[in-house]
Enzyme design. Sequence first.
Site, PDB file in Angstrom:
ATOM      1  CG  PHE A   1      -1.851   1.259   1.105  1.00 14.11           C
ATOM      2  CD1 PHE A   1      -3.017   1.214   0.348  1.00 14.11           C
ATOM      3  CD2 PHE A   1      -1.500   2.467   1.705  1.00 14.11           C
ATOM      4  CE1 PHE A   1      -3.827   2.343   0.212  1.00 14.11           C
ATOM      5  CE2 PHE A   1      -2.303   3.596   1.566  1.00 14.11           C
ATOM      6  CZ  PHE A   1      -3.466   3.529   0.822  1.00 14.11           C
TER       7      PHE A   1
ATOM      8  CG  ASP B   1       5.674   3.980   1.890  1.00 12.75           C
ATOM      9  OD1 ASP B   1       5.630   4.699   2.911  1.00 12.75           O
ATOM     10  OD2 ASP B   1       4.718   3.885   1.095  1.00 12.75           O
TER      11      ASP B   1
ATOM     12  CE  LYS C   1      -1.237   6.711   6.803  1.00 14.83           C
ATOM     13  NZ  LYS C   1      -0.769   5.788   5.794  1.00 14.83           N
TER      14      LYS C   1
HETATM   15  C1  PLP Z   1      -0.960   5.917   4.309  1.00 16.86           C
HETATM   16  C2  PLP Z   1       0.159   5.434   3.481  1.00 16.86           C
HETATM   17  C3  PLP Z   1       0.499   6.067   2.271  1.00 16.86           C
HETATM   18  C4  PLP Z   1      -0.329   7.175   1.672  1.00 16.86           C
HETATM   19  O1  PLP Z   1      -0.416   8.296   2.495  1.00 16.86           O
HETATM   20  P1  PLP Z   1      -1.585   9.372   2.248  1.00 16.86           P
HETATM   21  O2  PLP Z   1      -1.221  10.503   3.158  1.00 16.86           O
HETATM   22  O3  PLP Z   1      -2.882   8.722   2.619  1.00 16.86           O
HETATM   23  O4  PLP Z   1      -1.537   9.742   0.805  1.00 16.86           O
HETATM   24  C5  PLP Z   1       1.601   5.614   1.585  1.00 16.86           C
HETATM   25  N1  PLP Z   1       2.343   4.587   2.062  1.00 16.86           N
HETATM   26  C6  PLP Z   1       2.046   3.945   3.211  1.00 16.86           C
HETATM   27  C7  PLP Z   1       2.917   2.828   3.687  1.00 16.86           C
HETATM   28  C8  PLP Z   1       0.930   4.336   3.947  1.00 16.86           C
HETATM   29  O5  PLP Z   1       0.620   3.676   5.075  1.00 16.86           O
END
Ligand code: PLP
Length: 406
Positions: free
Chosen positions: A147, A232, A261
């Site tokens: 994700f 990520d 986040k």
């Molecule tokens: C939440 C998330 C994203 C995307 O972040 P948004 O602020 O919702 O665009 C990307 N990578 C990971 C691992 C995430 O948990």
Amino acid sequence: MTAPARPRGSEELIRAEEPVLAHNYHPLPVVVARAEGCWVEDVEGRRYLDLLAGYSALNFGHRHPALVEAAHRQLDRLTLTSRAFHNDRLAGFAERLAALTGTDMVLPMNTGAEAVESAVKVARKWAYDVKGVPDGRATIVVAADNFHGRTTTIVSFSTDETARSGFGPFTPGFRIVPYNDLAALESAVDETTAAVLIEPVQGEAGVIVPDDGYLTGVRELTRRAGCLFVADEIQSGLGRTGHTLAVEHESVRPDVVLLGKALGGGIVPVSAVVGRREVLGVLHPGEHGSTFGGNPLAAAVGTAVVELLETGEYQRRAAELAPVLRDGLRALTGRGVVGFRSRGLWAGVDVDPALGTGREISERLMREGVLVKDTHGSTIRLAPPLTITRGELEGALGTLEKVLTA
Ligand SMILES: *Cc1c(COP(=O)(O)O)cnc(C)c1O
């Protein structure tokens, strides 16, 4: 004269959303009106312990006093300049974030998806300018069940049909291999590979923790292959796993780390691509940007977040409470829990499907005053604010036990 609007109750507000809000979410039926620390309160004044923490955007809890104060102070001085001009908060934010994450350079953005998009662009440009990949041929290797966000390019390399279906045509240039499989990664990487992009722990997939040695293997493989390792850490980073970054579990240093986040302290969206100068240095004026990226309010809040993490207190709390969470879930295994994975203050819990879907369990927990979110099928995810006390965590585990063994 019109009568003053009567305040609407939770049920009425939920009904009011239906015709006017796009249906891209299916929230639990709770309407939050205020919050402090680990606790939220709904419109009727019912209190709930928040064990989701905004998918880790609220690692420091709701309205952490130091973060709220930083935001208030900045609101009274300067909120936005655009990057057409310098602002007096950005240098300090970038310096401290680079130091916290042990790297050189910061590219400030807003949302997580933007950080991922930015990293895709940076990796491709690095492949052409530095590695010498023929123009238009760069590939990026990613993991199945990833994700990374919701943009068209990002869903191009998702394996979740719900996230993809109906949104093509997709961006080419991505190769998908199974997660936690170094041999598959090895065979997908070649001279066109700009980067390997993975989550050190797959959050949305259900808190999938790779085998020990996987991250080290990815580091060694990418170094050998002469491509970038992009981690990520948008959900796994900034204290969640008991370290500033989840890659620290294997003392691995990626070339590029993506943050988001919690970087916004639960107040404003703040994301960043951080990495070595040889990599982020490929960007020149005009090649990439964002109107809001690096705005002074975001930089002030982001700096306050970095200050909290510099104390080490939050990472330590996550590490200290990790066994409480793990042992609590272990004690429930065979009593409603069929399996779980955890790292730090973060867990994916597979509930016995006979007891209900993850959604149904989440609704039952909600009625008992604990907020969580299901992921797939019968899996629920626990990610409490790192400020949670041992007693609160034990109480929540007790509520989970009650719901599962009722
Ligand atoms: C939440 C998330 C994203 C995307 O972040 P948004 O602020 O919702 O665009 C990307 N990578 C990971 C691992 C995430 O948990």
